[in-house]
Design an enzyme around this catalytic site. Structure first.
Site, PDB file in Angstrom:
ATOM      1  N   ASP A  69      30.682 -33.461  15.403  1.00  0.00           N
ATOM      2  CA  ASP A  69      31.323 -32.168  15.198  1.00  0.00           C
ATOM      3  C   ASP A  69      32.692 -32.480  14.605  1.00  0.00           C
ATOM      4  O   ASP A  69      33.613 -32.905  15.305  1.00  0.00           O
ATOM      5  CB  ASP A  69      31.457 -31.419  16.525  1.00  0.00           C
ATOM      6  CG  ASP A  69      32.021 -30.009  16.337  1.00  0.00           C
ATOM      7  OD1 ASP A  69      32.744 -29.782  15.344  1.00  0.00           O
ATOM      8  OD2 ASP A  69      31.769 -29.146  17.200  1.00  0.00           O
ATOM      9  N   LYS A  95      36.302 -21.896  10.851  1.00  0.00           N
ATOM     10  CA  LYS A  95      37.668 -22.275  11.199  1.00  0.00           C
ATOM     11  C   LYS A  95      38.508 -22.515   9.929  1.00  0.00           C
ATOM     12  O   LYS A  95      38.813 -21.575   9.213  1.00  0.00           O
ATOM     13  CB  LYS A  95      37.634 -23.503  12.101  1.00  0.00           C
ATOM     14  CG  LYS A  95      36.754 -23.347  13.346  1.00  0.00           C
ATOM     15  CD  LYS A  95      37.208 -22.233  14.267  1.00  0.00           C
ATOM     16  CE  LYS A  95      36.586 -22.319  15.650  1.00  0.00           C
ATOM     17  NZ  LYS A  95      35.136 -22.039  15.707  1.00  0.00           N
ATOM     18  N   TYR A 143      32.077 -29.016  22.860  1.00  0.00           N
ATOM     19  CA  TYR A 143      32.224 -27.566  22.764  1.00  0.00           C
ATOM     20  C   TYR A 143      31.261 -26.908  23.753  1.00  0.00           C
ATOM     21  O   TYR A 143      30.083 -27.282  23.841  1.00  0.00           O
ATOM     22  CB  TYR A 143      31.900 -27.177  21.325  1.00  0.00           C
ATOM     23  CG  TYR A 143      31.967 -25.733  20.956  1.00  0.00           C
ATOM     24  CD1 TYR A 143      33.042 -24.919  21.296  1.00  0.00           C
ATOM     25  CD2 TYR A 143      30.951 -25.187  20.158  1.00  0.00           C
ATOM     26  CE1 TYR A 143      33.095 -23.597  20.901  1.00  0.00           C
ATOM     27  CE2 TYR A 143      30.998 -23.867  19.745  1.00  0.00           C
ATOM     28  CZ  TYR A 143      32.064 -23.071  20.125  1.00  0.00           C
ATOM     29  OH  TYR A 143      32.104 -21.762  19.723  1.00  0.00           O
ATOM     30  N   ARG A 199      16.198 -17.010   0.547  1.00  0.00           N
ATOM     31  CA  ARG A 199      16.511 -17.864   1.693  1.00  0.00           C
ATOM     32  C   ARG A 199      16.878 -19.278   1.277  1.00  0.00           C
ATOM     33  O   ARG A 199      17.639 -19.962   1.970  1.00  0.00           O
ATOM     34  CB  ARG A 199      15.326 -17.879   2.666  1.00  0.00           C
ATOM     35  CG  ARG A 199      15.547 -18.719   3.914  1.00  0.00           C
ATOM     36  CD  ARG A 199      14.615 -18.291   5.044  1.00  0.00           C
ATOM     37  NE  ARG A 199      13.219 -18.384   4.684  1.00  0.00           N
ATOM     38  CZ  ARG A 199      12.484 -19.493   4.827  1.00  0.00           C
ATOM     39  NH1 ARG A 199      13.027 -20.609   5.274  1.00  0.00           N
ATOM     40  NH2 ARG A 199      11.203 -19.486   4.503  1.00  0.00           N
TER      41      ARG A 199
END
Length: 401
Positions: A186, A211, A114, A61
């Site tokens: 963002d 993206k 968003y 992890r």
């Protein structure tokens, strides 16, 4: 990209994260999959546990060499002190916020954010007893009036989602820091390279690496790069909340990073050609492309950004659902899909009434349908022809005076 000049971008994207301790002498870091890490002695195990905040193999992890290479690369590209990884962009946003709030706190969120960011604030944060105040993306100095004694985060998104307003991030950050408020951005639209967050006093730069970083519409991934002020807290809190990602996905993100410079250049060139064509079309009211004067906040784009990409919106002069359906249903090269940043062109429509649920203090002042497009890597003249035919279908359902 605060460590690099504009001319060095292409080189940085190719060389970032390629330290030999991660690549072991080959060009690309290997895909190192791991849950359990084994130790040869108690001393070795204890040393790894002590170095929990470092890039040392300890448990899957925490990450592997594949993760460490990509995290180094993101810091080289964006600046900052460290990079945390998440299974998607929304997870990066929500966990970054959760890392810096507690019950009774207040945050300031840009109204044109968003949609999943708004849902997170209205559902999860509200349930936790954290208050959210939405502010107009063009507020500037007026943000002072909204700061409360318990305000801990100012969240920005520039350009904003769908309606593409460009924010005056330096002014907002300056005012927030006067009150010791953490500034988050963002930064997905700029892909971490066309807006250098730490040059403008942002504390945490968040991206949906899904993206432009990945660039091929086949991986979900989020990143949050933090400055020295916030890195330790972001890293520790995200680790405690169990955030981890697949090394296979990270490998594909690293591969995407290598070609992002040339892809963004083509996205920019094509999108500007399409945007300027649309601006002259008789059915189009205005184009919301940050590089065009018709976009709200264009002056901040000119001042702060190094370039653009393939994502923008345009507003039609009328709103007609059947006409919009005719436009969308017959597209040849534009597909309908809820993402962007890949090699393919995409298109979606928003009727004016849809913003009633997406905005609370800054509803757009236009009455026509908004069309959001992502201009991919197809031949740009074929894309324009596709849009031209779509607008012709649209015109058959409306009367333009």
């Amino acid at each position: 990209m605060s460590k690099n000049t504009k001319q060095q971008l292409e080189t940085t994207l190719v060389t970032a994260g390629r330290d030999k301790k991660w690549t072991n002498g080959v060009v690309n870091p290997s895909v190192q999959r791991a849950s359990t890490v084994v130790f040869n002695s108690v001393k070795e195990k204890n040393a790894a546990a002590i170095e929990r905040k470092g890039k040392t193999l300890f448990y899957g992890r925490r990450g592997t060499q594949t993760h460490f290479a990509f995290q180094d690369a993101m810091v080289e590209v964006e600046g900052g002190a460290g990079c945390a990884l998440y299974p998607c962009g929304t997870a990066a946003i929500s966990n970054a916020i959760l890392s810096f709030v507690k019950t009774g706190d207040h945050i300031l969120m840009v109204d044109a954010c968003y949609e999943p960011t708004r849902d997170f604030c209205d559902v999860i944060l509200k349930k936790m007893g954290v208050e959210t105040t939405y502010y107009d993306p063009s507020i500037g100095e007026g943000i002072r009036e909204l700061i409360q004694p318990n305000t801990t985060i100012l969240f920005t998104e520039s350009p904003c989602s769908i309606t593409m307003e460009v924010q005056d991030v330096p002014t907002l950050a300056r005012i927030a820091h006067e009150q010791d408020i953490v500034v988050m951005l963002d930064n997905t639209w700029a892909a971490g390279v066309n807006f250098s967050p730490f040059d403008f006093d942002v504390d945490i730069s968040i991206q949906a690496a899904t993206k432009y970083i990945v660039g091929h519409s086949d991986v979900m991934l989020g990143t949050a790069v933090a400055n020295e002020r916030c890195w330790d807290q972001l890293q520790e809190q995200s680790y405690l909340m169990g955030q981890c990602v697949s090394p296979d996905d990270v490998y594909l993100a690293m591969r995407g990073l290598r070609t992002m410079g040339v892809r963004l250049k083509q996205h920019q060139e094509s999108s500007l050609k399409v945007a300027n064509w649309l601006a002259q079309h008789p059915l189009v009211d205005h184009v919301r492309h940050p590089a065009l004067p018709s976009c709200p906040g264009h002056e901040f784009y000119q001042r702060d950004f190094k370039g653009c990409n393939g994502l923008f919106s345009f507003v039609l002069k009328q709103s007609d659902t059947s006409a919009t359906t005719a436009l969308l249903d017959g597209m040849k090269h534009f597909s309908m899909g809820f993402s962007w940043g890949g090699f393919e062109s995409l298109i979606l429509a928003n009727e004016p009434r849809s913003f009633n649920s997406l905005r609370t203090v800054s509803n757009p002042n236009f009455s026509g349908t908004l069309i959001r497009v992502h201009i991919g890597l197809e031949n740009v003249d074929e894309l324009i022809a596709d849009l031209e035919q779509g607008l012709e279908r649209y015109s058959q359902h409306v009367n333009i005076k």
